[in-house]
Design a protein around this motif. Structure first.
Motif, PDB file in Angstrom:
ATOM      1  N   ALA A  96      -0.128  -4.701   0.493  1.00  0.00           N
ATOM      2  CA  ALA A  96      -0.165  -5.339   1.817  1.00  0.00           C
ATOM      3  C   ALA A  96      -1.263  -6.410   1.855  1.00  0.00           C
ATOM      4  O   ALA A  96      -1.064  -7.500   2.395  1.00  0.00           O
ATOM      5  N   CYS A  97      -2.407  -6.084   1.231  1.00  0.00           N
ATOM      6  CA  CYS A  97      -3.516  -7.048   1.192  1.00  0.00           C
ATOM      7  C   CYS A  97      -3.155  -8.269   0.355  1.00  0.00           C
ATOM      8  O   CYS A  97      -3.465  -9.407   0.734  1.00  0.00           O
ATOM      9  N   VAL A  98      -2.500  -8.048  -0.786  1.00  0.00           N
ATOM     10  CA  VAL A  98      -2.093  -9.176  -1.627  1.00  0.00           C
ATOM     11  C   VAL A  98      -1.107 -10.061  -0.853  1.00  0.00           C
ATOM     12  O   VAL A  98      -1.236 -11.291  -0.813  1.00  0.00           O
ATOM     13  N   HIS A  99      -0.151  -9.406  -0.212  1.00  0.00           N
ATOM     14  CA  HIS A  99       0.868 -10.088   0.600  1.00  0.00           C
ATOM     15  C   HIS A  99       0.190 -10.958   1.671  1.00  0.00           C
ATOM     16  O   HIS A  99       0.506 -12.148   1.819  1.00  0.00           O
ATOM     17  N   PHE A 100      -0.754 -10.370   2.371  1.00  0.00           N
ATOM     18  CA  PHE A 100      -1.472 -11.070   3.447  1.00  0.00           C
ATOM     19  C   PHE A 100      -2.338 -12.197   2.877  1.00  0.00           C
ATOM     20  O   PHE A 100      -2.386 -13.302   3.432  1.00  0.00           O
ATOM     21  N   VAL A 146       3.910  -8.238  14.296  1.00  0.00           N
ATOM     22  CA  VAL A 146       4.104  -6.836  13.888  1.00  0.00           C
ATOM     23  C   VAL A 146       3.648  -6.595  12.453  1.00  0.00           C
ATOM     24  O   VAL A 146       3.121  -5.534  12.144  1.00  0.00           O
ATOM     25  N   GLY A 147       3.825  -7.592  11.597  1.00  0.00           N
ATOM     26  CA  GLY A 147       3.360  -7.455  10.219  1.00  0.00           C
ATOM     27  C   GLY A 147       1.846  -7.306  10.187  1.00  0.00           C
ATOM     28  O   GLY A 147       1.298  -6.438   9.499  1.00  0.00           O
ATOM     29  N   PHE A 148       1.186  -8.129  10.956  1.00  0.00           N
ATOM     30  CA  PHE A 148      -0.269  -8.092  11.038  1.00  0.00           C
ATOM     31  C   PHE A 148      -0.736  -6.758  11.634  1.00  0.00           C
ATOM     32  O   PHE A 148      -1.689  -6.153  11.143  1.00  0.00           O
ATOM     33  N   ALA A 149      -0.037  -6.283  12.657  1.00  0.00           N
ATOM     34  CA  ALA A 149      -0.382  -4.997  13.280  1.00  0.00           C
ATOM     35  C   ALA A 149      -0.277  -3.871  12.252  1.00  0.00           C
ATOM     36  O   ALA A 149      -1.148  -2.993  12.186  1.00  0.00           O
ATOM     37  N   GLY A 150       0.763  -3.920  11.427  1.00  0.00           N
ATOM     38  CA  GLY A 150       0.944  -2.903  10.388  1.00  0.00           C
ATOM     39  C   GLY A 150      -0.222  -2.893   9.417  1.00  0.00           C
ATOM     40  O   GLY A 150      -0.749  -1.831   9.063  1.00  0.00           O
ATOM     41  N   LEU A 151      -0.644  -4.078   9.020  1.00  0.00           N
ATOM     42  CA  LEU A 151      -1.784  -4.178   8.106  1.00  0.00           C
ATOM     43  C   LEU A 151      -3.056  -3.629   8.758  1.00  0.00           C
ATOM     44  O   LEU A 151      -3.806  -2.866   8.144  1.00  0.00           O
ATOM     45  N   TYR A 162       2.668   6.824  10.147  1.00  0.00           N
ATOM     46  CA  TYR A 162       4.094   6.832  10.506  1.00  0.00           C
ATOM     47  C   TYR A 162       4.506   5.537  11.192  1.00  0.00           C
ATOM     48  O   TYR A 162       5.663   5.124  11.128  1.00  0.00           O
ATOM     49  N   ALA A 163       3.572   4.900  11.869  1.00  0.00           N
ATOM     50  CA  ALA A 163       3.913   3.661  12.591  1.00  0.00           C
ATOM     51  C   ALA A 163       4.071   2.483  11.625  1.00  0.00           C
ATOM     52  O   ALA A 163       4.821   1.543  11.904  1.00  0.00           O
ATOM     53  N   VAL A 164       3.369   2.549  10.486  1.00  0.00           N
ATOM     54  CA  VAL A 164       3.309   1.368   9.617  1.00  0.00           C
ATOM     55  C   VAL A 164       4.672   0.963   9.029  1.00  0.00           C
ATOM     56  O   VAL A 164       5.050  -0.201   9.130  1.00  0.00           O
ATOM     57  N   PRO A 165       5.425   1.888   8.435  1.00  0.00           N
ATOM     58  CA  PRO A 165       6.722   1.436   7.905  1.00  0.00           C
ATOM     59  C   PRO A 165       7.690   0.980   8.995  1.00  0.00           C
ATOM     60  O   PRO A 165       8.527   0.117   8.747  1.00  0.00           O
ATOM     61  N   VAL A 166       7.546   1.548  10.195  1.00  0.00           N
ATOM     62  CA  VAL A 166       8.385   1.089  11.311  1.00  0.00           C
ATOM     63  C   VAL A 166       8.061  -0.377  11.601  1.00  0.00           C
ATOM     64  O   VAL A 166       8.969  -1.218  11.712  1.00  0.00           O
ATOM     65  N   LEU A 167       6.774  -0.688  11.661  1.00  0.00           N
ATOM     66  CA  LEU A 167       6.366  -2.079  11.875  1.00  0.00           C
ATOM     67  C   LEU A 167       6.805  -2.960  10.706  1.00  0.00           C
ATOM     68  O   LEU A 167       7.236  -4.103  10.895  1.00  0.00           O
ATOM     69  N   GLY A 168       6.717  -2.408   9.508  1.00  0.00           N
ATOM     70  CA  GLY A 168       7.107  -3.156   8.306  1.00  0.00           C
ATOM     71  C   GLY A 168       8.582  -3.541   8.336  1.00  0.00           C
ATOM     72  O   GLY A 168       8.947  -4.684   8.037  1.00  0.00           O
ATOM     73  N   VAL A 169       9.416  -2.592   8.706  1.00  0.00           N
ATOM     74  CA  VAL A 169      10.854  -2.841   8.761  1.00  0.00           C
ATOM     75  C   VAL A 169      11.183  -3.839   9.872  1.00  0.00           C
ATOM     76  O   VAL A 169      12.007  -4.746   9.698  1.00  0.00           O
ATOM     77  N   LEU A 170      10.491  -3.686  10.993  1.00  0.00           N
ATOM     78  CA  LEU A 170      10.675  -4.621  12.107  1.00  0.00           C
ATOM     79  C   LEU A 170      10.292  -6.046  11.673  1.00  0.00           C
ATOM     80  O   LEU A 170      10.993  -7.015  11.956  1.00  0.00           O
TER      81      LEU A 170
END
Lengths: 319, 193
Positions: free
Chosen positions: B83-87, B114-119, B149-157
Motif C-alpha cells: 500500500a505504501c509503495v502504491h501510494f 477511499v483509497g487514502f482512507a484505507g491506507l 475489516y474496513a480496509v479491504p472494503v475500502l480497497g474494493v470500493l
C-alpha cells in the motif's frame, strides 16, 4: 528502462522501421521464452508479435500541412496500447485479440439525409481522394496522449459524394459489432454496436480525418481497421473504429458512452482542461513515453482551427 | 519448523511481485504506460495480500492449526508495504510531488478519498503490530485491529470507482472480501447464540 524520459528524437527517426523490425525478429526468438514468463501467458507474446508485424504499405501518400511538429509516439506503443472494447477492456487486449477481425471484403453504407445514398467498398474508399499523412495529437479521456502519423483524407471528401441535404444536422457513425470475431461484443460492457456522432459542421471540418492507415501502412486491426475516424480535438473515444455505416441525421445521435454514463461522457467531448471528468482532472495528461505530465491544451491544441465552431456555447454545459 | 518454512515462503512470495516489476522495468516490459502499469500492479497486490491476511483466521478455525496465527502479522505488514509503495508511486511518480493537485484529488475524487482512507487505517495497525505494543494495549489491541475489516472494503470500493462502467475486473476481489467477512459474521452469530 522505460521510466526514464525518452530523448526528444523519435525512434523512427534514428532507425528505419524495417531495420528495427529485423532486429526485433532476431532478438524475438531469444526473448520469446523470457517474455512468455513475464506476461504470465504463453500465447500472448506471440499474438502481440503478430499484431505489430509489418503491414501493407499505402502507396502515393503525400505529406499534409495538418501536421504537428512533435515527437511521434513509437509504432510499438501506438499498436499495443489501445482502447477497443469490442476486443477486451485491457489496453493490451486489442493487440492480442483483434487478429480475428476480417477487414476484406468491407463496405461502408452512407445514408440518411442525403441526395445520393451509397455503399462504398473499402477499395473505392482508398481511391476516393488523395491519401495524406497527418501527424495529430491524440488525447484519451483517461488523461494519456500520443502523437500519431495517420493516413487518410478529410471525411468531407466522402460526405460530399452523397450530397447531404439541409436536414442533415448531425452524422452518426456505427461500427462493426460481430460477436463471432469480437469477444467483447459477447459481453455487456457497452450497448453494441458502438455508435458515435458529430455535428455536421464538425464532420465537414477539414481536420476530421477518415483514416485508413498509420505510420504509412494500412491500419492494424487493433487500431480500427480498415477504416476509422480521427477527430483530433475531441477525446479519443469520439473517433469511431472499424466503421460500417455513416448516417446523416436531423437529431443528435445517442452515442455509446453517452448512453452508458451521461454524466461522464457528453456528446461533444471536446478536449477541455477546465472541465474535469467527474472522477479525475483533465488539466494534465501523460504523453506516452514521457515521465512528467504535461498540461492539456484547450481543444487538444487545435483551438485556432476549431474554437469558432463553438462560439456562444457554454462548454461546461455542452461538455 | 513448518512455521519457519511457511514464513520463508511468505517472504519469497510477497517479494516476487516487486522483483517482477523491477525485472520488467529493466527489460522494457512495462508496456506503453509503465507508470500506470506499476501503480495498478502494486494496488492489486496490496489487495491480494490483504485478502491473504484475512484468510489466516478462517484457515486456523477450519484446520485447528492455532500456530498459523503467527504468520498473520507478516502478511499484514506486507500488505501495508505494498500500500505504501502504491501510494508513494502516486505521489512521486504519477503526480510528481504536485501537492496542491494531490490534496484536491484526495478531497474531490471519491476513489482517491477511499483509497487514502484505507491506507490511513492501516497505519495504526502497522504501528501497533509489535509484541510490546500488543502487551501494552491489552484488550484494546484486538479492538483496534478490528479496523482491518474496513480496509479491504475500502480497497474494493477504490477499485470499482476507478474503472469504467461495465469493467468487471474488481469483481473477484469483491467476492473474496464478501466471503472472508461473511465467514466472520457467521462465526460471530453462532457464538452469540
Amino acid at each position: 528502462m522505460h521510466l526514464i524520459r525518452r530523448p526528444d528524437i523519435a525512434p523512427s527517426e534514428i532507425t528505419p522501421r524495417d531495420t528495427w523490425l529485423d532486429r526485433r525478429s532476431f532478438l524475438g526468438g531469444a526473448a520469446a521464452g523470457a517474455a512468455a514468463l513475464a506476461s504470465g501467458g504463453l500465447l500472448a507474446p506471440l499474438a502481440a508479435q503478430a499484431a505489430t508485424a509489418p503491414r501493407e504499405k499505402l502507396a502515393g501518400v503525400k505529406k499534409s500541412n495538418w501536421t504537428v511538429a512533435e515527437t511521434l509516439t513509437p509504432y510499438q506503443d501506438v499498436t499495443t496500447y489501445n482502447n477497443y472494447y469490442e476486443f477486451g477492456t485491457d489496453k493490451a487486449d486489442p493487440a492480442e485479440n483483434a487478429h480475428t477481425l476480417k477487414t476484406r471484403p468491407w463496405t461502408v453504407r452512407v445514408e440518411g439525409e442525403c441526395a445520393k445514398p451509397a455503399t462504398f467498398g473499402i477499395e473505392d474508399i482508398l481511391k476516393l481522394a488523395p491519401l495524406e499523412e497527418r501527424v495529430y495529437r491524440m488525447r484519451c479521456v483517461e488523461a494519456w496522449s500520443m502523437v500519431i502519423p495517420w493516413v487518410g483524407y478529410s471525411l468531407s471528401e466522402l460526405l460530399k459524394r452523397v450530397e447531404p441535404t439541409g436536414n442533415a444536422k448531425f452524422v452518426e457513425f456505427a461500427t462493426l459489432a460481430d460477436p463471432q470475431t469480437m469477444p467483447g461484443v459477447r459481453g455487456r460492457v457497452l450497448q453494441w454496436p458502438y455508435v458515435e456522432g458529430l455535428r455536421i459542421d464538425e464532420a465537414m471540418h477539414p481536420l476530421t480525418l477518415l483514416t485508413m492507415g498509420v505510420y504509412g501502412e494500412v491500419l492494424p486491426n487493433q487500431n480500427g481497421a480498415p477504416v476509422r475516424l480521427v477527430v483530433p480535438w475531441k477525446y479519443g473515444f469520439k473517433s469511431a473504429k472499424s466503421i460500417v455505416r455513416i448516417r446523416l441525421v436531423e437529431k443528435m445521435p445517442v452515442t455509446a458512452w453517452n448512453r452508458s454514463q451521461p454524466s461522464e461522457y457528453g456528446f461533444f467531448s471536446n478536449v477541455n482542461p477546465e472541465v474535469d471528468h467527474p472522477r479525475w482532472s483533465q488539466a494534465k495528461e501523460r504523453r506516452i513515453g514521457e515521465f512528467r505530465k504535461r498540461d492539456t491544451l484547450p481543444f487538444n491544441g487545435y483551438a485556432e482551427q476549431v474554437a469558432s465552431l463553438y462560439t456562444g456555447m457554454d462548454l461546461r454545459k455542452w461538455f | 519448523m513448518v512455521l519457519a518454512r511457511l514464513r520463508v515462503a511468505i517472504w519469497i512470495t510477497c517479494l516476487l511481485p516487486l522483483a517482477r516489476l523491477a525485472w520488467l522495468g529493466t527489460t522494457g516490459g512495462l508496456g506503453a504506460n509503465p507508470i500506470e502499469f506499476v501503480t495498478r500492479s502494486t494496488g492489486t497486490w496490496t489487495l491480494v495480500i490483504l485478502l491473504a491476511t484475512l484468510c489466516v483466521t478462517p484457515l486456523r478455525q477450519l484446520t485447528g492449526w492455532t500456530e498459523l496465527v503467527r504468520v498473520r502479522r507478516l502478511l499484514g505488514l506486507f500488505a501495508f508495504f505494498y500500500a505504501c509503495v502504491h501510494f508513494s508511486i502516486w505521489i512521486g511518480v504519477d503526480q510528481f510531488f504536485d501537492w496542491p493537485a494531490m490534496l484536491k484529488d484526495i478531497l474531490k475524487r471519491p476513489f482517491i478519498t477511499v483509497g487514502f482512507a484505507g491506507l490511513l487505517l492501516l497505519v495504526p495497525l502497522a504501528v501497533t503490530s509489535t509484541d510490546a505494543m500488543r502487551r501494552r494495549l491489552k484488550r484494546n489491541w484486538a479492538r483496534l485491529h478490528m479496523l482491518v475489516y474496513a480496509v479491504p472494503v475500502l480497497g474494493v470500493l477504490h477499485y470499482w470507482w476507478l474503472v469504467k462502467k461495465g469493467v468487471q475486473t474488481p469483481f473477484p476481489y469483491t467476492v473474496a472480501v464478501a466471503v472472508l467477512l461473511g465467514w466472520r459474521l457467521l462465526v460471530w452469530v453462532r457464538r452469540a447464540r
